[in-house]
Design an enzyme around this catalytic site. Structure first.
Site, PDB file in Angstrom:
ATOM      1  N   GLY A  78     -20.288   0.772  -0.241  1.00 22.38           N
ATOM      2  CA  GLY A  78     -20.307  -0.474   0.514  1.00 22.38           C
ATOM      3  C   GLY A  78     -21.704  -1.063   0.573  1.00 22.38           C
ATOM      4  O   GLY A  78     -21.891  -2.273   0.384  1.00 22.38           O
ATOM      5  N   ILE A 134     -13.722  -1.291   0.611  1.00 19.00           N
ATOM      6  CA  ILE A 134     -13.955  -0.118  -0.235  1.00 19.00           C
ATOM      7  C   ILE A 134     -12.759   0.802  -0.008  1.00 19.00           C
ATOM      8  O   ILE A 134     -12.476   1.175   1.129  1.00 19.00           O
ATOM      9  CB  ILE A 134     -15.264   0.614   0.118  1.00 19.00           C
ATOM     10  CG1 ILE A 134     -16.463  -0.333  -0.012  1.00 19.00           C
ATOM     11  CG2 ILE A 134     -15.440   1.842  -0.790  1.00 19.00           C
ATOM     12  CD1 ILE A 134     -16.728  -0.847  -1.405  1.00 19.00           C
ATOM     13  N   GLN A 163     -14.840   5.863  -0.083  1.00 22.86           N
ATOM     14  CA  GLN A 163     -15.619   5.661   1.130  1.00 22.86           C
ATOM     15  C   GLN A 163     -16.521   6.855   1.413  1.00 22.86           C
ATOM     16  O   GLN A 163     -16.302   7.951   0.921  1.00 22.86           O
ATOM     17  CB  GLN A 163     -14.675   5.404   2.307  1.00 22.86           C
ATOM     18  CG  GLN A 163     -13.939   4.081   2.222  1.00 22.86           C
ATOM     19  CD  GLN A 163     -12.952   3.859   3.352  1.00 22.86           C
ATOM     20  OE1 GLN A 163     -12.864   4.653   4.284  1.00 22.86           O
ATOM     21  NE2 GLN A 163     -12.197   2.764   3.291  1.00 22.86           N
ATOM     22  N   GLY A 164     -17.550   6.613   2.224  1.00 24.09           N
ATOM     23  CA  GLY A 164     -18.479   7.679   2.592  1.00 24.09           C
ATOM     24  C   GLY A 164     -19.466   8.031   1.505  1.00 24.09           C
ATOM     25  O   GLY A 164     -20.152   9.057   1.577  1.00 24.09           O
ATOM     26  N   GLN A 165     -19.571   7.199   0.463  1.00 25.15           N
ATOM     27  CA  GLN A 165     -20.482   7.457  -0.655  1.00 25.15           C
ATOM     28  C   GLN A 165     -21.494   6.326  -0.843  1.00 25.15           C
ATOM     29  O   GLN A 165     -22.122   6.217  -1.884  1.00 25.15           O
ATOM     30  CB  GLN A 165     -19.662   7.651  -1.938  1.00 25.15           C
ATOM     31  CG  GLN A 165     -18.625   8.757  -1.847  1.00 25.15           C
ATOM     32  CD  GLN A 165     -17.648   8.737  -3.011  1.00 25.15           C
ATOM     33  OE1 GLN A 165     -18.048   8.559  -4.168  1.00 25.15           O
ATOM     34  NE2 GLN A 165     -16.370   8.917  -2.733  1.00 25.15           N
ATOM     35  N   GLU A 200     -18.069 -13.398   7.724  1.00 24.74           N
ATOM     36  CA  GLU A 200     -16.935 -13.795   8.555  1.00 24.74           C
ATOM     37  C   GLU A 200     -16.405 -12.611   9.363  1.00 24.74           C
ATOM     38  O   GLU A 200     -15.939 -11.621   8.805  1.00 24.74           O
ATOM     39  CB  GLU A 200     -15.815 -14.336   7.665  1.00 24.74           C
ATOM     40  CG  GLU A 200     -14.566 -14.760   8.424  1.00 24.74           C
ATOM     41  CD  GLU A 200     -13.455 -15.227   7.511  1.00 24.74           C
ATOM     42  OE1 GLU A 200     -12.361 -15.541   8.031  1.00 24.74           O
ATOM     43  OE2 GLU A 200     -13.655 -15.280   6.295  1.00 24.74           O
ATOM     44  N   PHE A 253     -14.052  -7.620   2.747  1.00 24.54           N
ATOM     45  CA  PHE A 253     -14.943  -6.607   2.175  1.00 24.54           C
ATOM     46  C   PHE A 253     -14.220  -5.273   2.258  1.00 24.54           C
ATOM     47  O   PHE A 253     -13.999  -4.756   3.359  1.00 24.54           O
ATOM     48  CB  PHE A 253     -16.260  -6.576   2.952  1.00 24.54           C
ATOM     49  CG  PHE A 253     -17.376  -5.851   2.262  1.00 24.54           C
ATOM     50  CD1 PHE A 253     -18.352  -6.551   1.557  1.00 24.54           C
ATOM     51  CD2 PHE A 253     -17.472  -4.470   2.326  1.00 24.54           C
ATOM     52  CE1 PHE A 253     -19.398  -5.884   0.924  1.00 24.54           C
ATOM     53  CE2 PHE A 253     -18.505  -3.799   1.694  1.00 24.54           C
ATOM     54  CZ  PHE A 253     -19.475  -4.507   0.997  1.00 24.54           C
TER      55      PHE A 253
END
Length: 478
Positions: free
Chosen positions: A281, A271, A276-278, A304, A269
């Site tokens: 995710g 991003i 990121q931070g938006q 996982e 997974f």
């Protein structure tokens, strides 16, 4: 050049710092900001160092649309003397061992033979983890990007779109067997090594893998890659009776397999840092769960080896989703202790694995607890502790009974504190009663059992306060 006059730090580079990654458009501009990898030990060994160069810089650029890679390695001077290079590596190894012993450095048990080999040509080392056809001529590469921006559409099918910060984002799903997806995956999989600790490549020849990709889409229809996740499908064996004579026990082909009940496992997974931070995710995770929830053949969803950040996002997303579907309004969801039968029903309905659902259920119970209801609060604590004991039974079984009680109480308090932290990031459902914070009751300080004193324990030990039938506080040892 003598080893004695060489300063190892001048010829040693931190591979996490000298590698710069960027997503680039055909006009040469960068999407967001360039970034450094968090991990490079799969490429350059546990020490994450490159030896034998001064002013080393490794630029790894990807076309923002279809991730065609461009690699540039530059330096001001190279240490050609192999014997001196070996001395530099050995001195660095000795320094790291000293730092480990003093606690000033990260523990390193690196393969220094590999590092010496990779340091001879870091560009070759990088290429081993990149797809074939890496560009080294910048203008030629930029021309390729122009064609991609005109013609590229993400492989597979569109499953969701949303707006964020005045931009449009799309999530696409494709099986790994899709040839276009396979090509794209070969280019993007190196982000797993760079951004996930312990990450490794998947078997792209196994057709049970599906890939969800996240793209930003400009107003003129040009896509910019933002992240992805891989999902694997297993057969679901919760109840073997569903595989009777009328249903195949094993699939004869991939088409047959996807007609059977399945468990989906979210694996990688990612991003990318510019996005990121938006909350992308959370959006990607929610899209996955919505997709699985609508599929009647998907019976359960697992993750996982999630890290702490993913666990937090997952908890909040799951809690908000269960609030929206109204699972906590079901008549079977009572105050603690909640019946095991209802919990099994709700797990099947929501497709969430038992341990994750139990935690969510505990958060939902804690959120509606009233501080004034001491009896109900005690029942709630006992329900949580029963789960904690069951989950940690192997670690607790060899402890004295009194020590087990103390450890469980410590674990409970940590769990409760963490639940409040997580719930602070979850919107309160409409028409939800005003929340009243539950303040943990003080622990009772009592004289210990003589057996503990004989074992050299302290003068006092703490236990959870319980109540007897008359409502009198007592130290509960059961």
């Amino acid at each position: 050049m003598s080893t004695s006059i060489v300063r190892p730090e001048e010829w040693t580079a931190d591979s996490n710092k000298v590698i710069t990654i960027s997503l680039v458009r055909s006009d040469g501009t960068t999407v967001g900001s360039a970034f450094h990898p968090q991990f490079t030990y799969p490429i350059f060994g546990e020490a994450e160092s490159i030896y034998g160069f001064k002013d080393l810089a490794i630029e790894l650029r990807f076309g923002s649309t279809d991730l065609v890679p461009y690699l540039k390695v530059s330096y001001s001077e190279k240490l050609e003397d192999k014997e001196v290079l070996a001395g530099v590596i050995e001195k660095d190894k000795e320094q790291r061992c000293q730092d480990d012993e003093s606690g000033d450095g990260n523990e390193v048990d690196g393969n220094y033979d590999k590092e010496a080999q990779d340091s001879d040509n870091p560009g070759i080392a990088m290429r081993e983890f990149l797809p074939k056809g890496v560009f080294t001529e910048e203008q030629q590469w930029l021309e390729i990007l122009k064609d991609a921006e005109r013609t590229f559409t993400p492989p597979g099918e569109l499953v969701a779109s949303y707006s964020r910060n005045k931009s449009t984002f799309e999530i696409w799903r494709a099986p790994i067997s899709d040839e276009n997806q396979k090509v794209l995956h070969e280019r993007m999989q190196i982000f797993v090594l760079f951004l996930i600790e312990g990450g490794s490549y998947i078997d792209a020849d196994d057709d049970r893998w599906r890939v969800y990709t996240l793209y930003e889409k400009s107003t003129d229809g040009v896509y910019s890659f933002a992240g992805f996740t891989t999902v694997y499908s297993y057969l679901w064996y919760k109840n073997a009776q569903i595989y009777d004579s009328s249903t195949k026990l094993a699939a004869e082909s991939d088409d047959d397999f996807f007609k059977l009940y399945q468990r989906r496992r979210i694996s990688q997974f990612v991003i990318l840092p510019p996005f990121q931070g938006q909350k992308h995710g959370a959006q990607l995770y929610n899209t996955l769960m919505d997709d699985f929830y609508k599929d009647s053949l998907v019976k359960e969803v697992t993750v996982e080896d999630p890290n702490v950040a993913f666990d937090d996002m997952r908890d909040r997303c799951d809690m908000e989703r269960l609030d929206k579907i109204g699972i906590w309004n079901d008549d079977g969801f009572t105050d603690a202790p909640v019946s095991k039968e209802w919990a099994r029903f709700a797990e099947a309905k929501t497709k969430i694995i038992p341990r994750q659902f139990q935690r969510l259920m505990e958060m939902a119970l804690l959120r509606r607890l009233k501080k004034s209801d001491g009896i109900q609060y005690r029942k709630y604590r006992l329900q949580v502790k029963q789960r904690l004991f069951k989950h940690n039974k192997e670690a607790l079984k060899d402890l004295d009974k009194f020590e087990r009680i103390e450890k469980l109480d410590e674990a409970y308090r940590s769990v409760e504190e963490d639940y409040y932290r997580l719930l602070s990031g979850v919107p309160v459902p409409e028409n939800f009663p005003e929340q009243e914070a539950v303040v943990p009751e003080p622990l009772a300080e009592i004289a210990p059992d003589p057996r503990l004193k004989a074992k050299g324990k302290g003068k006092h030990i703490q236990f959870e306060l319980g109540e007897n039938d008359n409502g009198v506080k007592r130290a509960k040892l059961e």
